[in-house]
Design an enzyme around this catalytic site. Sequence first.
Site: not given
Length: 231
Positions: A7, A9, A57, A152, A157
């Site tokens: 994952d 960001e 985030h 997040h 995640d």
Amino acid sequence: MRQVILDTETTGLNAATGDRIIEIGCVELINRRLSNRTFHRYINPEREIDAGAYAVHGLSREFLADKPLFAHIADELMEFLADAEVIIHNAPFDLGFLESEFNRLKRASFKAQLSNVIDTLVDARQMFPGKRNSLDALCDRFAISNEHRTLHGALLDAQLLSEVYLAMTRGQEDLTIDLIDYDSKTDATGQARALPTDLIILQASAADCEAHQVVMTEIAKSNKKEPVWGS
């Protein structure tokens, strides 16, 4: 079998207009079990972060100012992903950003270096058509607690997605149970089948059968038709 849940960001939503990766999180699965290996890096994007992305985030440019550039962690990332099947939720988004970062470094295509990619969003839409299939929605659907997730985060995640993926793909993985010949005295390899010798067989008594028939009659009356499982 080695798999990696990945994952990211980012500074915003569009890699094509210059948005950059600011965090990467990966967790490793070995034969469908979480190992203790993870990959987690914050990255200095060398640009501002959109207000909308920051709200998701909570990573500021000030926090990321002393973090390494993507160029400095690219080799580490590829070493961690080597020979692994990569699992991503909404894969085109993350792959698009990673491809842009590798293009910026004039390196070989990121995706071309992966053995295989599974997109859990695609799989979830096939399993639950017409329903919400965000990571949060899937956590709710599979009773996976995400109460600790106020913002997040790539590693958090990825950890949640690993639980979702295992829940989505849990089930009968071997159909040979339907092929067993229970009358045979040998197993599939030709070896003598070990038969249990201490089974206790309980026969229904006449009273049990009569009580069962009373219940079946009551069900038939209440439904005004014979039950499909009736005798």
